[in-house]
Design an enzyme around this catalytic site. Structure first.
Site, PDB file in Angstrom:
ATOM      1  N   TYR A 289      -0.005  -3.377  -4.528  1.00  0.00           N
ATOM      2  CA  TYR A 289       1.026  -3.835  -3.583  1.00  0.00           C
ATOM      3  C   TYR A 289       2.291  -4.257  -4.328  1.00  0.00           C
ATOM      4  O   TYR A 289       2.263  -5.178  -5.157  1.00  0.00           O
ATOM      5  CB  TYR A 289       0.512  -5.005  -2.727  1.00  0.00           C
ATOM      6  CG  TYR A 289      -0.623  -4.653  -1.780  1.00  0.00           C
ATOM      7  CD1 TYR A 289      -0.968  -3.333  -1.514  1.00  0.00           C
ATOM      8  CD2 TYR A 289      -1.355  -5.653  -1.153  1.00  0.00           C
ATOM      9  CE1 TYR A 289      -2.012  -3.013  -0.648  1.00  0.00           C
ATOM     10  CE2 TYR A 289      -2.408  -5.345  -0.282  1.00  0.00           C
ATOM     11  CZ  TYR A 289      -2.725  -4.027  -0.040  1.00  0.00           C
ATOM     12  OH  TYR A 289      -3.758  -3.725   0.811  1.00  0.00           O
TER      13      TYR A 289
ATOM     14  N   ARG B 266       8.286  -2.245   9.840  1.00  0.00           N
ATOM     15  CA  ARG B 266       7.565  -1.560   8.772  1.00  0.00           C
ATOM     16  C   ARG B 266       7.878  -0.064   8.734  1.00  0.00           C
ATOM     17  O   ARG B 266       8.103   0.523   7.686  1.00  0.00           O
ATOM     18  CB  ARG B 266       6.057  -1.773   8.993  1.00  0.00           C
ATOM     19  CG  ARG B 266       5.174  -1.191   7.944  1.00  0.00           C
ATOM     20  CD  ARG B 266       3.766  -1.732   8.057  1.00  0.00           C
ATOM     21  NE  ARG B 266       3.731  -3.154   7.804  1.00  0.00           N
ATOM     22  CZ  ARG B 266       2.621  -3.882   7.717  1.00  0.00           C
ATOM     23  NH1 ARG B 266       1.458  -3.309   7.886  1.00  0.00           N
ATOM     24  NH2 ARG B 266       2.665  -5.165   7.471  1.00  0.00           N
TER      25      ARG B 266
END
Length: 335
Positions: A61, A236
């Protein structure tokens, strides 16, 4: 001071003795990409105040920045270590030839690097972020047991493995008298169901697989904020790196399903997101539903899903099935 909150539901992670909050919070997409330490700290505290005790991360991530942000936030928050549960996932650790996959070398080097970024002595859960078909499963099982023996993690599991791969890992663990994977982290939502409801069905009783599911809102599709020609700038699916996700999720069939769910949410006096989260929580095989949020109001809305779960009667669930038409046919899979 413990963060156990009256409204929160706590469930055992599969067959383990570990209790996790039914709603949890993940760093995917947001930490390191969209938000830094001050905002992460604020959001994590809000989660904590509502009873969330499980926070999910991964070495990949934001190329490790997500772990750094979470680690710094936790250090500043000063929570008691036994009160929170942290996970990380190992697979994509860098550009070097041995920086990815599930070899013994990368698992051990990967967890050490993750712990350094998180500023922790151990994580509670370590996941194999994807299956590695180029490494023998026995090597991975042995390496994960070594990590546990060293005290760097307490439980190990898989993410997006097939039922066959999980079964093989358990067979190896049983043969070698080692610990098998206690949990799996699959995608699960009203739009993504087959793996959880059909493929893994034999495993819940057989090995006691605990699920920490991700993308319950299908990357925001199930919030109702997207339209065919409208993608909010701060969402997103507006991020360039998730262009592929946008093409996969933002399709007419899904938008149509969302429209059909809206009257059901209205009838229950809840938001579409709360309905979608509550639906995931209703599945007793799910130990925890990982949520993501960049704003305090999103977290507040997510907590509201806990009140919706009791409203999901068989009649309401049937209405939802009719609206989405996504129930996988178990017989079709095995015919």
């Amino acid at each position: 001071m413990s963060n156990e909150a009256p409204g929160m539901i706590y469930r055992h992670l599969g067959r383990t003795g570990l209790k996790v909050s039914a709603l949890s919070y993940g760093a995917w997409v947001t930490f390191g990409n969209q938000i830094g330490v001050p905002q992460a700290k604020k959001l994590m505290q809000q989660c904590w105040d509502g009873g969330i005790n499980f926070f999910d991360n991964a070495e990949v991530y934001a190329d490790g920045k997500a772990e750094e942000v979470m680690g710094a936030a936790i250090k500043e928050l000063g929570w008691k270590r036994s009160d929170y549960v942290i996970s990380t996932k190992i697979f994509w650790g860098g550009k070097g030839v041995n920086d990815k996959g599930l070899s013994r070398k990368h698992i051990i080097e990967g967890i050490k690097a993750s712990l350094k970024r998180l500023q922790l002595d151990y994580v509670d859960l370590i996941f194999c972020h994807r299956p590695d078909t180029t490494t023998p499963i026995e090597e991975t099982v042995r390496a994960m047991n070594f990590v546990i023996d060293q005290g760097w993690a307490f439980y190990w599991g898989t993410s997006e493995w097939t039922a066959q791969q999980i079964t093989e890992a358990w067979a190896i663990a049983d043969r070698l008298n080692l610990i098998g994977p206690a949990m799996e982290q699959p995608e699960y939502s009203l739009l993504e169901r087959k793996k959880v409801e059909v493929d893994y069905a034999p495993l819940y009783k057989k090995v006691g697989l605990g699920l920490t599911t991700w993308s319950p809102l299908a990357s925001g599709m199930l919030t109702g904020k997207y339209a065919k020609d409208h993608v909010p700038a701060d969402s997103r699916l507006a991020l360039e790196m998730y262009k592929g996700l946008k093409e996969k999720k933002l399709i007419e069939a899904n938008l149509d399903r969302v429209d059909k769910l809206k009257p059901i949410a209205k009838e229950l006096d809840c938001t579409l997101a709360q309905l979608a989260l509550a639906w995931c929580l209703k599945n007793s095989d799910v130990s925890t539903v990982i949520t993501g949020a960049t704003k305090p109001e999103q977290i507040k809305d997510n907590f509201g899903a806990l009140n919706v779960v009791p409203m999901l009667t068989p009649e309401v669930l049937e209405k939802i099935e009719e609206a989405v038409g996504t129930k996988p046919d178990a017989f079709a899979v095995y015919r």
